[in-house]
Write an enzyme that holds these catalytic residues in place. Structure first.
Site, PDB file in Angstrom:
ATOM      1  N   HIS A 197      15.641  36.729 -25.117  1.00  9.72           N
ATOM      2  CA  HIS A 197      15.991  37.385 -23.872  1.00  9.72           C
ATOM      3  C   HIS A 197      16.243  36.262 -22.973  1.00  9.72           C
ATOM      4  CE1 HIS A 197      13.354  41.148 -24.762  1.00  9.72           C
ATOM      5  NE2 HIS A 197      14.385  41.069 -25.579  1.00  9.72           N
ATOM      6  N   LYS A 257      10.857  29.739 -17.016  1.00 14.34           N
ATOM      7  CA  LYS A 257       9.585  30.404 -17.356  1.00 14.34           C
ATOM      8  C   LYS A 257       8.628  29.423 -17.749  1.00 14.34           C
ATOM      9  CE  LYS A 257      12.164  34.357 -18.910  1.00 14.34           C
ATOM     10  NZ  LYS A 257      12.935  34.819 -20.303  1.00 14.34           N
ATOM     11  N   GLU A 300      -7.747  24.433 -15.095  1.00 15.47           N
ATOM     12  CA  GLU A 300      -6.695  24.720 -14.189  1.00 15.47           C
ATOM     13  C   GLU A 300      -5.378  25.185 -14.913  1.00 15.47           C
ATOM     14  OE1 GLU A 300      -7.384  21.174 -10.785  1.00 15.47           O
ATOM     15  OE2 GLU A 300      -5.420  21.262 -11.967  1.00 15.47           O
ATOM     16  N   ARG A 321       9.260  40.193 -29.051  1.00 19.50           N
ATOM     17  CA  ARG A 321      10.123  40.504 -28.167  1.00 19.50           C
ATOM     18  C   ARG A 321      11.243  39.181 -27.652  1.00 19.50           C
ATOM     19  NH1 ARG A 321       6.934  43.882 -24.359  1.00 19.50           N
ATOM     20  NH2 ARG A 321       5.044  44.523 -25.337  1.00 19.50           N
ATOM     21  N   LYS A 377      16.255  48.672 -28.111  1.00 25.98           N
ATOM     22  CA  LYS A 377      17.108  47.453 -27.371  1.00 25.98           C
ATOM     23  C   LYS A 377      17.381  45.965 -27.968  1.00 25.98           C
ATOM     24  CE  LYS A 377      15.299  45.402 -23.727  1.00 25.98           C
ATOM     25  NZ  LYS A 377      15.150  44.422 -22.825  1.00 25.98           N
ATOM     26  N   ASP A 378      16.316  45.387 -28.554  1.00 27.00           N
ATOM     27  CA  ASP A 378      16.341  44.212 -29.132  1.00 27.00           C
ATOM     28  C   ASP A 378      16.892  44.286 -30.545  1.00 27.00           C
ATOM     29  OD1 ASP A 378      13.248  42.558 -27.892  1.00 27.00           O
ATOM     30  OD2 ASP A 378      15.117  43.369 -26.887  1.00 27.00           O
ATOM     31  N   GLN A 420       7.686  35.135  -9.689  1.00 28.55           N
ATOM     32  CA  GLN A 420       7.178  36.438 -10.280  1.00 28.55           C
ATOM     33  C   GLN A 420       6.411  36.255 -11.533  1.00 28.55           C
ATOM     34  OE1 GLN A 420      10.162  39.492 -10.924  1.00 28.55           O
ATOM     35  NE2 GLN A 420       9.441  39.995 -12.943  1.00 28.55           N
ATOM     36  N   ASP A 421       5.272  36.832 -11.652  1.00 32.74           N
ATOM     37  CA  ASP A 421       4.217  36.603 -12.874  1.00 32.74           C
ATOM     38  C   ASP A 421       4.581  37.810 -13.535  1.00 32.74           C
ATOM     39  OD1 ASP A 421       1.259  34.586 -11.778  1.00 32.74           O
ATOM     40  OD2 ASP A 421       3.570  34.397 -11.740  1.00 32.74           O
ATOM     41  N   ASN A 422       4.616  37.772 -14.863  1.00 25.28           N
ATOM     42  CA  ASN A 422       4.635  38.880 -15.773  1.00 25.28           C
ATOM     43  C   ASN A 422       3.556  38.996 -16.770  1.00 25.28           C
ATOM     44  OD1 ASN A 422       7.068  39.662 -14.499  1.00 25.28           O
ATOM     45  ND2 ASN A 422       8.285  38.734 -16.149  1.00 25.28           N
ATOM     46  N   TYR A 439       3.277  35.033 -17.892  1.00 24.24           N
ATOM     47  CA  TYR A 439       4.187  33.939 -17.680  1.00 24.24           C
ATOM     48  C   TYR A 439       4.622  34.173 -16.051  1.00 24.24           C
ATOM     49  CZ  TYR A 439       7.436  37.482 -19.551  1.00 24.24           C
ATOM     50  OH  TYR A 439       8.376  38.696 -19.682  1.00 24.24           O
ATOM     51  N   HIS A 470      14.660  33.176 -24.580  1.00 19.68           N
ATOM     52  CA  HIS A 470      12.976  33.147 -25.000  1.00 19.68           C
ATOM     53  C   HIS A 470      12.756  34.427 -25.697  1.00 19.68           C
ATOM     54  CE1 HIS A 470       8.778  33.902 -23.823  1.00 19.68           C
ATOM     55  NE2 HIS A 470       8.713  32.932 -24.644  1.00 19.68           N
ATOM     56  N   ARG A 476     -22.014  27.900 -19.605  1.00 19.93           N
ATOM     57  CA  ARG A 476     -21.747  28.941 -19.228  1.00 19.93           C
ATOM     58  C   ARG A 476     -20.179  29.470 -19.861  1.00 19.93           C
ATOM     59  NH1 ARG A 476     -20.683  27.297 -13.214  1.00 19.93           N
ATOM     60  NH2 ARG A 476     -19.863  25.695 -14.580  1.00 19.93           N
TER      61      ARG A 476
HETATM   62  C1  LIG Z   1      11.260  41.758 -17.778  1.00 15.40           C
HETATM   63  C2  LIG Z   1      10.697  42.837 -16.979  1.00 15.40           C
HETATM   64  C3  LIG Z   1      10.918  44.091 -17.468  1.00 15.40           C
HETATM   65  N1  LIG Z   1      10.604  45.136 -16.457  1.00 15.40           N
HETATM   66  C4  LIG Z   1      10.415  46.324 -17.049  1.00 15.40           C
HETATM   67  C5  LIG Z   1      11.758  46.871 -17.790  1.00 15.40           C
HETATM   68  C6  LIG Z   1      11.266  47.891 -18.762  1.00 15.40           C
HETATM   69  O1  LIG Z   1      11.153  49.216 -18.237  1.00 15.40           O
HETATM   70  C7  LIG Z   1       9.935  47.350 -18.951  1.00 15.40           C
HETATM   71  C8  LIG Z   1       9.767  46.685 -20.437  1.00 15.40           C
HETATM   72  O2  LIG Z   1      10.973  45.369 -20.149  1.00 15.40           O
HETATM   73  P1  LIG Z   1      11.326  44.955 -21.553  1.00 15.40           P
HETATM   74  O3  LIG Z   1      11.403  45.927 -22.908  1.00 15.40           O
HETATM   75  O4  LIG Z   1      12.637  43.929 -21.199  1.00 15.40           O
HETATM   76  O5  LIG Z   1      10.273  43.883 -21.815  1.00 15.40           O
HETATM   77  P2  LIG Z   1      10.063  42.692 -22.785  1.00 15.40           P
HETATM   78  O6  LIG Z   1      10.694  43.088 -23.927  1.00 15.40           O
HETATM   79  O7  LIG Z   1       8.625  41.939 -22.823  1.00 15.40           O
HETATM   80  O8  LIG Z   1      10.785  41.526 -22.056  1.00 15.40           O
HETATM   81  C9  LIG Z   1      10.450  40.307 -21.804  1.00 15.40           C
HETATM   82  O9  LIG Z   1      10.613  39.748 -23.253  1.00 15.40           O
HETATM   83  C10 LIG Z   1      10.958  38.406 -23.246  1.00 15.40           C
HETATM   84  C11 LIG Z   1       9.672  37.709 -23.910  1.00 15.40           C
HETATM   85  C12 LIG Z   1      11.117  37.546 -21.865  1.00 15.40           C
HETATM   86  O10 LIG Z   1      10.931  36.245 -21.986  1.00 15.40           O
HETATM   87  C13 LIG Z   1      11.599  38.155 -20.848  1.00 15.40           C
HETATM   88  O11 LIG Z   1      10.877  37.613 -19.752  1.00 15.40           O
HETATM   89  C14 LIG Z   1      11.585  39.675 -20.835  1.00 15.40           C
HETATM   90  O12 LIG Z   1      12.990  40.097 -21.271  1.00 15.40           O
HETATM   91  O13 LIG Z   1       9.505  46.552 -17.870  1.00 15.40           O
HETATM   92  C15 LIG Z   1      10.191  44.806 -15.368  1.00 15.40           C
HETATM   93  O14 LIG Z   1       9.981  45.898 -14.294  1.00 15.40           O
HETATM   94  N2  LIG Z   1      10.321  43.523 -14.833  1.00 15.40           N
HETATM   95  C16 LIG Z   1      10.538  42.573 -15.570  1.00 15.40           C
HETATM   96  O15 LIG Z   1      10.615  41.415 -15.190  1.00 15.40           O
END
Ligand SMILES: Cc1cn([C@H]2C[C@H](O)[C@@H](COP(=O)(O)OP(=O)(O)O[C@H]3O[C@H](C)C(=O)[C@H](O)[C@H]3O)O2)c(=O)[nH]c1=O
Length: 187
Positions: free
Chosen positions: A62, A72, A28, A59, A169-170, A47-49, A132, A119, A23
Site C-alpha cells: 500500500h 512511516k 525508548e 497487508r 481489496k488487496d 497519526q499512529d496506527n 506504526y 509498504h 522486573r
Molecule cells: C490505513 C487506514 C485504514 N483505515 C480504515 C479503512 C478500513 O475501513 C479499515 C481497514 O483498512 P485497510 O484494510 O486499508 O487496513 P490495512 O490493510 O492494514 O492497510 C494498511 O496496510 C499497510 C500495511 C500500510 O502500510 C498502510 O498503512 C495501510 O494501507 O481501516 C483508517 O480509518 N485509517 C487508516 O489510516
C-alpha cells in the site's frame, strides 16, 4: 539506539537500546531528537496506527498518492512479521529497490520508510500486533497499492502463497506495470 541506512535511500532501520532488569525491560520506542538528527531532516508524525493479524495475513502493498503520501515508522509490538518496503520514487537512486526485514517483539527493530514507498507485511507468527507512525493523515481517496506477488518484483514473502490471508481489496491491486503514472510519487 542504533540507526542504520538501508539500500533504499532515506529508509532506515532503528534498533533500540534495551534496559533489562529483574522486573523485565525498558526501551525508548521513539526519540524525536535522536531520530531526526540522525536522518538529517525533520519528520512530524501525525497519526499512529495499529493492526492485529493472524498467521499468514498479508497487508499490502500500500501507499498513498501525491500530497497524501506517508512516511512511516513501523514496528511489531507482539509476534513476528516480514516487512517489505518498495521505493516508487522515480527520482530516487534506489527507485524500484525492495527492502525486506523480519520485525518482531524479539528484535524490537523498526523500519522508517520515506514518502513515496509502498509498504506491506506478512504475519509469520501465530498472530502479530503491528504499530506504526505516519507523517500524513489517512486519505481514502489517495489510497493506492500494488499486487503483493507482482512478478516484476518477485518478492519472497517467506510464506506459502496458498496459505496467505489477503483482503479482497488487496487481491485485485494492480501490478507495477498497470500502475498509472500518477501513482509513481516524486520524493
Ligand atoms: C490505513 C487506514 C485504514 N483505515 C480504515 C479503512 C478500513 O475501513 C479499515 C481497514 O483498512 P485497510 O484494510 O486499508 O487496513 P490495512 O490493510 O492494514 O492497510 C494498511 O496496510 C499497510 C500495511 C500500510 O502500510 C498502510 O498503512 C495501510 O494501507 O481501516 C483508517 O480509518 N485509517 C487508516 O489510516
Amino acid at each position: 539506539m542504533k540507526i542504520e541506512k538501508t539500500h533504499i535511500e532515506g529508509c532506515y532501520t532503528i534498533t533500540p537500546k534495551i534496559f533489562y532488569d529483574g522486573r523485565g525491560y525498558f526501551f525508548e520506542s521513539y526519540n524525536h531528537e535522536k531520530f531526526t538528527s540522525f536522518i538529517g531532516k525533520n519528520v512530524d508524525f501525525v497519526q499512529d496506527n495499529q493492526s492485529f493479524s493472524t498467521k499468514g495475513v498479508l497487508r499490502g502493498l500500500h501507499f498513498q498518492k501525491g500530497e497524501y503520501a506517508q512516511a512511516k515508522l513501523v514496528r511489531v509490538l507482539q509476534g513476528k512479521v516480514l516487512d517489505v518496503t518498495v521505493d516508487l520514487r522515480k527520482d530516487s537512486p534506489s527507485y524500484l529497490k525492495v527492502f525486506t526485514m523480519e520485525l518482531s517483539d524479539k528484535n524490537n527493530t523498526q523500519v522508517f520508510m520515506p514518502r513515496g514507498c509502498a509498504h506491506g507485511f506478512v504475519t509469520l507468527s501465530e498472530s502479530a500486533i503491528f504499530s506504526y507512525k505516519c507523517d500524513n493523515y489517512y486519505n481514502k481517496a489517495s489510497e493506492g497499492g500494488m499486487l503483493f506477488n507482482d512478478p516484476f518484483f518477485n518478492i519472497d514473502w517467506k510464506f506459502p502463497e496458498k496459505e496467505l490471508i489477503i483482503s479482497e481489496k488487496d487481491l485485485v491491486l494492480p501490478t507495477f506495470k498497470e500502475l498509472k503514472e500518477d501513482f509513481i510519487i516524486k520524493s
